[in-house]
Scaffold this active site. Structure first.
Site, PDB file in Angstrom:
ATOM      1  N   ASP A 103       0.521  -1.209   0.035  1.00  0.00           N
ATOM      2  CA  ASP A 103       0.159  -0.032   0.060  1.00  0.00           C
ATOM      3  C   ASP A 103       1.005   1.272  -0.079  1.00  0.00           C
ATOM      4  O   ASP A 103       0.738   2.160   0.869  1.00  0.00           O
ATOM      5  CB  ASP A 103      -0.912  -0.033   1.051  1.00  0.00           C
ATOM      6  CG  ASP A 103      -0.047  -0.013   2.792  1.00  0.00           C
ATOM      7  OD1 ASP A 103       0.993  -0.224   2.732  1.00  0.00           O
ATOM      8  OD2 ASP A 103      -0.781   0.442   3.610  1.00  0.00           O
TER       9      ASP A 103
ATOM     10  N   ASP B 290       6.694   1.193   1.771  1.00  0.00           N
ATOM     11  CA  ASP B 290       6.544   0.158   0.835  1.00  0.00           C
ATOM     12  C   ASP B 290       7.542   0.414  -0.318  1.00  0.00           C
ATOM     13  O   ASP B 290       7.791  -0.458  -1.030  1.00  0.00           O
ATOM     14  CB  ASP B 290       4.817   0.068   0.347  1.00  0.00           C
ATOM     15  CG  ASP B 290       4.116   0.071   1.770  1.00  0.00           C
ATOM     16  OD1 ASP B 290       3.521  -1.035   1.859  1.00  0.00           O
ATOM     17  OD2 ASP B 290       3.749   1.076   2.362  1.00  0.00           O
TER      18      ASP B 290
ATOM     19  N   ASN C  28      -2.301   3.012   3.601  1.00  0.00           N
ATOM     20  CA  ASN C  28      -1.830   4.072   3.875  1.00  0.00           C
ATOM     21  C   ASN C  28      -2.515   5.402   3.308  1.00  0.00           C
ATOM     22  O   ASN C  28      -2.665   6.258   3.924  1.00  0.00           O
ATOM     23  CB  ASN C  28      -0.211   4.180   3.414  1.00  0.00           C
ATOM     24  CG  ASN C  28       0.494   3.401   4.244  1.00  0.00           C
ATOM     25  OD1 ASN C  28       0.386   3.309   5.551  1.00  0.00           O
ATOM     26  ND2 ASN C  28       1.576   2.703   3.678  1.00  0.00           N
TER      27      ASN C  28
ATOM     28  N   THR D 175       2.758  -6.090   2.650  1.00  0.00           N
ATOM     29  CA  THR D 175       3.514  -5.023   3.396  1.00  0.00           C
ATOM     30  C   THR D 175       2.230  -3.958   3.585  1.00  0.00           C
ATOM     31  O   THR D 175       2.613  -2.605   4.146  1.00  0.00           O
ATOM     32  CB  THR D 175       4.718  -4.183   2.789  1.00  0.00           C
ATOM     33  OG1 THR D 175       4.312  -3.724   1.668  1.00  0.00           O
ATOM     34  CG2 THR D 175       5.943  -5.207   2.859  1.00  0.00           C
TER      35      THR D 175
ATOM     36  N   PHE E 188      -0.433  -0.326  12.603  1.00  0.00           N
ATOM     37  CA  PHE E 188      -1.364   0.148  11.486  1.00  0.00           C
ATOM     38  C   PHE E 188      -1.822  -1.012  10.652  1.00  0.00           C
ATOM     39  O   PHE E 188      -3.173  -1.271  10.511  1.00  0.00           O
ATOM     40  CB  PHE E 188      -0.629   1.158  10.923  1.00  0.00           C
ATOM     41  CG  PHE E 188      -1.543   1.705   9.599  1.00  0.00           C
ATOM     42  CD1 PHE E 188      -2.760   2.561   9.946  1.00  0.00           C
ATOM     43  CD2 PHE E 188      -1.291   1.440   8.268  1.00  0.00           C
ATOM     44  CE1 PHE E 188      -3.448   3.054   8.875  1.00  0.00           C
ATOM     45  CE2 PHE E 188      -2.087   1.972   7.278  1.00  0.00           C
ATOM     46  CZ  PHE E 188      -2.999   2.751   7.633  1.00  0.00           C
ATOM     47  N   ASN E 189      -1.031  -1.929   9.990  1.00  0.00           N
ATOM     48  CA  ASN E 189      -1.571  -2.824   8.864  1.00  0.00           C
ATOM     49  C   ASN E 189      -2.572  -3.896   9.545  1.00  0.00           C
ATOM     50  O   ASN E 189      -3.350  -4.111   8.672  1.00  0.00           O
ATOM     51  CB  ASN E 189      -0.254  -3.847   8.401  1.00  0.00           C
ATOM     52  CG  ASN E 189       0.534  -2.907   7.565  1.00  0.00           C
ATOM     53  OD1 ASN E 189       0.154  -1.757   7.072  1.00  0.00           O
ATOM     54  ND2 ASN E 189       1.680  -3.248   7.447  1.00  0.00           N
TER      55      ASN E 189
ATOM     56  N   HIS F 108       9.982   0.304   8.223  1.00  0.00           N
ATOM     57  CA  HIS F 108       9.080  -0.818   8.618  1.00  0.00           C
ATOM     58  C   HIS F 108       9.256  -2.040   7.161  1.00  0.00           C
ATOM     59  O   HIS F 108       9.749  -3.028   7.481  1.00  0.00           O
ATOM     60  CB  HIS F 108       7.787  -0.572   8.656  1.00  0.00           C
ATOM     61  CG  HIS F 108       7.454   0.438   9.669  1.00  0.00           C
ATOM     62  ND1 HIS F 108       7.541   0.176  10.795  1.00  0.00           N
ATOM     63  CD2 HIS F 108       6.996   1.814   9.683  1.00  0.00           C
ATOM     64  CE1 HIS F 108       7.108   1.433  11.526  1.00  0.00           C
ATOM     65  NE2 HIS F 108       6.898   2.446  10.795  1.00  0.00           N
ATOM     66  N   ASP F 109       8.685  -1.632   6.249  1.00  0.00           N
ATOM     67  CA  ASP F 109       8.380  -2.519   5.278  1.00  0.00           C
ATOM     68  C   ASP F 109       9.528  -3.146   4.488  1.00  0.00           C
ATOM     69  O   ASP F 109       9.657  -4.363   4.117  1.00  0.00           O
ATOM     70  CB  ASP F 109       7.442  -2.041   3.913  1.00  0.00           C
ATOM     71  CG  ASP F 109       6.134  -1.722   4.549  1.00  0.00           C
ATOM     72  OD1 ASP F 109       5.469  -2.264   5.710  1.00  0.00           O
ATOM     73  OD2 ASP F 109       5.537  -0.828   3.893  1.00  0.00           O
TER      74      ASP F 109
HETATM   75  C1  BDR Z   1       2.853  -0.187   8.441  1.00  0.00           C
HETATM   76  O1  BDR Z   1       1.813   0.968   8.194  1.00  0.00           O
HETATM   77  C2  BDR Z   1       2.473   1.752   7.187  1.00  0.00           C
HETATM   78  O2  BDR Z   1       2.158   3.072   7.663  1.00  0.00           O
HETATM   79  C3  BDR Z   1       3.834   1.378   6.894  1.00  0.00           C
HETATM   80  O3  BDR Z   1       3.685   1.542   5.415  1.00  0.00           O
HETATM   81  C4  BDR Z   1       3.942   0.040   7.252  1.00  0.00           C
HETATM   82  O4  BDR Z   1       3.557  -0.865   6.330  1.00  0.00           O
HETATM   83  C5  BDR Z   1       3.885   0.248   9.921  1.00  0.00           C
HETATM   84  O5  BDR Z   1       2.913   0.220  10.948  1.00  0.00           O
HETATM   85 CA    CA Z   2       2.851  -0.470   4.233  1.00  0.00          CA
END
Ligand code: BDR
Ligand code: CA
Length: 315
Positions: free
Chosen positions: A11, A16, A41, A126, A168-169, A242-243
């Site tokens: 996303d 990502d 996102n 991701t 978040f994801n 993160h990703d």
């Molecule tokens: C995840 O949430 C999104 O904001 C980032 O792309 C990542 O995949 C981190 O919590």
């Molecule tokens: Ca992401």
């Protein structure tokens, strides 16, 4: 020998996008059959567009990119423009992508790819898990051809980044996450406990800024934007990447340490919705269903990322 066949479900999102650049720089190890996009996102129309622009930057206008689910399985869509900016990839100049959007729905592509493949595929999500869960729900037999799932999501020690309890994801589509974590295939989880260790510190950003190609410049620009939110919010030296932990794990698993655990997703309580209950110390008799990654060699991670971005050549 061709690389391991993978599908990246994402996303974009700056992190990502950087993960896509890392993956596309590594054709010896990774054969990307397609990039599928999901709402997360930012809304779907932007995530699919962003993925295609990143393919342009990587010189891979031949890449197959598909748009998938516009909203989570049961809940309203949550987005994160306050983190990623209005476009999702603020920090790069937005252009009209030359990489075309595939006609197929991303879920149909995932089902078809897994139904026709000669060898099992690795899924690399991701973003929210809506596309993957929808594919499994519609065609459970595809699981026979899933080698493993390597995903970014969840948190244990770090707590939540979008609610006090949830990452978040997983929070965006907890029902999809629940289905995926119960699918019975090997799953490696790169959650906030590990992604918060790979901070884009000023020194690391300086090294990326010195890379003299479009991929390096795009990465540096996106990190400068991404950094603003996280350094202010968390008082850290840089934003967590993160990703890119997912593809870095595929390329160099020796940089990471993990442990087999049970992970169960909260889907009932509004207060803790999307929480990932990780039984790190095996205090229940729930069976192990994931490898929970808890440590990374952050310098090794950035050395790998920088070395791969340099492979796009010099301008
Ligand atoms: C995840 O949430 C999104 O904001 C980032 O792309 C990542 O995949 C981190 O919590
Ligand atoms: Ca992401």
């Amino acid at each position: 020998m061709a690389g391991r066949p993978i599908i990246i479900d994402c996303d974009p999102g700056q992190d990502d996008a950087i993960n896509l650049l890392l993956a596309m720089s590594s054709p010896d190890e990774l054969d990307i059959l397609g990039i599928t996009t999901v709402a997360g996102n930012v809304p779907l129309a932007l995530t699919e567009r962003n993925a295609r622009q990143i393919c342009d930057i990587a010189g891979r206008t031949d890449m197959k990119v598909f748009a998938g689910c516009e909203r989570p399985m049961q809940r309203e869509l949550l987005t994160a423009e306050h983190v990623h900016g209005k476009t999702g990839i603020d920090g790069v100049e937005i252009t009209s992508p030359g990489t075309p959007l595939g006609e197929q729905h991303a879920v149909d592509f995932i089902i078809e790819a897994l139904s026709t493949t000669a060898e099992p595929l690795t899924l690399v999500p991701t973003g929210p898990l809506t596309n993957i869960a929808t594919a499994i729900e519609r065609a459970p037999a595809i699981l026979d051809n899933v080698a493993e799932i390597v995903l970014m999501g969840g948190a244990m020690r770090e707590g939540g980044n979008h609610s006090p309890s949830a990452e978040f994801n997983i929070l965006v589509d907890p029902h999809a996450a629940d289905l995926v974590f119960r699918c019975g295939k090997p799953i490696t989880v790169l959650g906030l406990d590990v992604t918060h260790q790979v901070l884009a510190t000023p020194g690391r950003r300086d090294r990326i800024r010195e890379i003299n190609n479009d991929a390096g410049r795009a990465t540096a620009g996106m990190l400068d934007f991404f950094n603003r939110h996280d350094t202010v919010k968390y008082g850290s030296l840089g934003a967590p990447l993160h990703d890119p932990c997912t593809v870095a794990f595929l390329l160099a698993p020796n940089l990471f340490e993990g442990k087999a655990c049970n992970l169960t997703v909260e889907t009932a309580s509004e207060l803790t919705m999307g929480h990932t209950a990780v039984d790190f110390w095996h205090v229940t008799d729930r069976p192990d269903n994931v490898t929970w990654i808890w440590s990374v060699d952050a310098d090794g991670f950035y050395d790998l990322l920088i070395e791969r971005l340099e492979r796009y050549g010099d301008d």
